[in-house]
Design an enzyme around this catalytic site. Sequence first.
Site, PDB file in Angstrom:
ATOM      1  N   TYR A 153       0.770  -1.190   0.121  1.00  8.60           N
ATOM      2  CA  TYR A 153       0.181  -0.185   0.027  1.00  8.60           C
ATOM      3  C   TYR A 153       0.707   1.199   0.098  1.00  8.60           C
ATOM      4  CZ  TYR A 153      -4.046   3.083   1.467  1.00  8.60           C
ATOM      5  OH  TYR A 153      -4.944   3.764   1.428  1.00  8.60           O
ATOM      6  N   ASP A 154       1.686   1.063   0.953  1.00 10.00           N
ATOM      7  CA  ASP A 154       2.765   2.508   1.110  1.00 10.00           C
ATOM      8  C   ASP A 154       3.483   2.722  -0.272  1.00 10.00           C
ATOM      9  OD1 ASP A 154       1.847   1.876   3.666  1.00 10.00           O
ATOM     10  OD2 ASP A 154       3.668   1.936   4.496  1.00 10.00           O
ATOM     11  N   ARG A 194     -10.203  -1.559  10.678  1.00 10.04           N
ATOM     12  CA  ARG A 194      -9.849  -0.308  11.175  1.00 10.04           C
ATOM     13  C   ARG A 194     -10.155  -0.328  12.644  1.00 10.04           C
ATOM     14  NH1 ARG A 194     -11.779   2.009   6.083  1.00 10.04           N
ATOM     15  NH2 ARG A 194     -10.074   3.087   4.932  1.00 10.04           N
ATOM     16  N   VAL A 195      -9.413   0.697  13.183  1.00  9.52           N
ATOM     17  CA  VAL A 195      -9.442   0.851  14.527  1.00  9.52           C
ATOM     18  C   VAL A 195     -11.032   1.221  15.150  1.00  9.52           C
ATOM     19  CG1 VAL A 195      -8.619   3.172  14.599  1.00  9.52           C
ATOM     20  CG2 VAL A 195      -8.641   1.772  16.842  1.00  9.52           C
ATOM     21  N   GLN A 217       0.330   4.361  20.536  1.00  6.61           N
ATOM     22  CA  GLN A 217       0.517   4.827  19.149  1.00  6.61           C
ATOM     23  C   GLN A 217      -0.600   5.849  18.968  1.00  6.61           C
ATOM     24  OE1 GLN A 217      -0.555   1.901  19.938  1.00  6.61           O
ATOM     25  NE2 GLN A 217      -1.404   0.699  18.269  1.00  6.61           N
ATOM     26  N   ARG A 219      -2.986   8.581  16.347  1.00  6.72           N
ATOM     27  CA  ARG A 219      -3.387   8.853  14.871  1.00  6.72           C
ATOM     28  C   ARG A 219      -4.476   9.960  15.194  1.00  6.72           C
ATOM     29  NH1 ARG A 219      -0.596   5.324  14.103  1.00  6.72           N
ATOM     30  NH2 ARG A 219      -0.872   3.423  12.990  1.00  6.72           N
ATOM     31  N   ASP A 281       3.429  -0.561  12.034  1.00  4.25           N
ATOM     32  CA  ASP A 281       2.594   0.038  12.648  1.00  4.25           C
ATOM     33  C   ASP A 281       3.075   1.504  12.857  1.00  4.25           C
ATOM     34  OD1 ASP A 281      -0.457  -0.826  13.532  1.00  4.25           O
ATOM     35  OD2 ASP A 281       0.303   1.338  14.471  1.00  4.25           O
ATOM     36  N   PRO A 282       2.701   2.407  12.492  1.00  6.23           N
ATOM     37  CA  PRO A 282       3.323   3.862  12.808  1.00  6.23           C
ATOM     38  C   PRO A 282       3.094   4.133  14.048  1.00  6.23           C
ATOM     39  CG  PRO A 282       2.239   4.071  10.651  1.00  6.23           C
ATOM     40  CD  PRO A 282       2.139   2.470  11.048  1.00  6.23           C
TER      41      PRO A 282
HETATM   42  N1  UDP Z   1      -5.536  -0.870  15.863  1.00  7.72           N
HETATM   43  C1  UDP Z   1      -5.937  -1.328  17.304  1.00  7.72           C
HETATM   44  N2  UDP Z   1      -6.980  -2.338  17.526  1.00  7.72           N
HETATM   45  C2  UDP Z   1      -7.713  -2.579  16.238  1.00  7.72           C
HETATM   46  C3  UDP Z   1      -7.289  -1.968  15.068  1.00  7.72           C
HETATM   47  C4  UDP Z   1      -6.430  -1.247  14.952  1.00  7.72           C
HETATM   48  O1  UDP Z   1      -5.209  -1.176  18.069  1.00  7.72           O
HETATM   49  O2  UDP Z   1      -8.500  -3.408  16.490  1.00  7.72           O
HETATM   50  C5  UDP Z   1      -4.519   0.295  16.087  1.00  7.72           C
HETATM   51  C6  UDP Z   1      -3.632  -0.173  14.631  1.00  7.72           C
HETATM   52  O3  UDP Z   1      -2.568  -0.839  15.381  1.00  7.72           O
HETATM   53  C7  UDP Z   1      -3.099   1.378  14.365  1.00  7.72           C
HETATM   54  C8  UDP Z   1      -4.170   2.282  14.788  1.00  7.72           C
HETATM   55  O4  UDP Z   1      -4.934   1.169  15.380  1.00  7.72           O
HETATM   56  O5  UDP Z   1      -2.123   1.527  15.425  1.00  7.72           O
HETATM   57  C9  UDP Z   1      -5.051   2.620  13.480  1.00  7.72           C
HETATM   58  O6  UDP Z   1      -5.292   1.472  12.593  1.00  7.72           O
HETATM   59  P1  UDP Z   1      -6.118   1.384  11.479  1.00  7.72           P
HETATM   60  O7  UDP Z   1      -6.120  -0.044  10.914  1.00  7.72           O
HETATM   61  O8  UDP Z   1      -7.500   1.996  11.800  1.00  7.72           O
HETATM   62  O9  UDP Z   1      -5.423   2.426  10.369  1.00  7.72           O
HETATM   63  P2  UDP Z   1      -3.860   2.674  10.031  1.00  7.72           P
HETATM   64  O10 UDP Z   1      -3.520   4.240  10.712  1.00  7.72           O
HETATM   65  O11 UDP Z   1      -3.040   1.566  10.770  1.00  7.72           O
HETATM   66  O12 UDP Z   1      -3.507   2.515   8.819  1.00  7.72           O
END
Ligand code: UDP
Length: 342
Positions: A153-154, A194-195, A217, A219, A281-282
């Site tokens: 993706y990146d 997604r989170v 982490q 966002r 994971d950023p």
């Molecule tokens: N994440 C989490 N639990 C979940 C899904 C995601 O802790 O059930 C974390 C994931 O590791 C990341 C952040 O939430 O650090 C955002 O994840 P997402 O998949 O929404 O988007 P990303 O920014 O990684 O593309």
Amino acid sequence: MAAREHSVNTFLVAGGAGFLGAHLCRSLLQQGHRVICLDSFVTGSPQAVSDMLAHPGFELIEHDIIDPLPETLHPTHIFNLACPASPKRYQEDPIFTLRTCVLGSNNLLELAVTCNARILQASTSEVYGDPEQHPQHENYHGNVNPVGTRSCYDEGKRCAETLFVEFQRVRGARVKIARIFNTYGPGMAPDDGRVVSNFFAQALTGRALTVYGDGSQTRSLCYVDDMVEALQRLMASPEDFVGPVNLGGTEEITVLQIAHMVRELVGHDVPIVFRPLPSDDPCVRRPDTGLAQEKLGWKPEIPLRLGLAHTYEYFCRSMGNVEGNAASLRANDSLSVGGAAL
Ligand code: UDP
């Protein structure tokens, strides 16, 4: 400040039956434009646009942008939103993800040149990888692992950005590049991984919220209506403004704070379990949105707690939780801004 275009145009929205795409199609139709929604339904679904099917200005075509495009298309504007966008979905078939980013973009760019259409690329904050500069400014070149699990993706999106700027330099294409940060809101698929969608889906089905790593982490979440507005402003911006431009939320929050906000909205003590952090994971992510403010007159308007409350109501409706609306309203009254009191 960039003005919206008011003449009737024909917008081709590739990936228009996805989460962001469906909101964008709806907004364009409401402004009186014609919309051709092109989607492979790999991650999008016809249900996402079912409310628009009867609209005379709307056309839905099932098509994968990797394949040659139908010759009948004559758009004035093209949005390229076609690509699986959540880590779970874009990692399911990484070669397909790369092909979508590169071959799909190439096909749309060729169409844009043929039709002299404006074309906007939905790029991503993932071009910054695990950033060493914080917040991320557009002139930061990123810290991306080219051979990791997120690379399809990146690197695919990075290559697409290159294709876009080279099509502009070499072929005179009229391009725009948006770097989209995490976006959430009604219409998210409960199983996209997604989170926000995971946490709401888990909470509403009696499961524990899965926090990856220690949840420290960060966002910066942006509500979907704000993002749709930004994308349209970018499309309508002066011809010489190409970008890339960051579009995203400015309220940076840890994943653990998101879990606590979801718990407050749901109104009871949903357990939290910790799971291993996925590779690459950023650690942090927040856009510098100065360029978007300067060039587009745009900044996000919907506060996180309000956006999450709307999203929770949507998940309650779509997952059939009849008590959810009441709980959501209760939580909406009592939550503190940006999760400060968590
Ligand atoms: N994440 C989490 N639990 C979940 C899904 C995601 O802790 O059930 C974390 C994931 O590791 C990341 C952040 O939430 O650090 C955002 O994840 P997402 O998949 O929404 O988007 P990303 O920014 O990684 O593309």
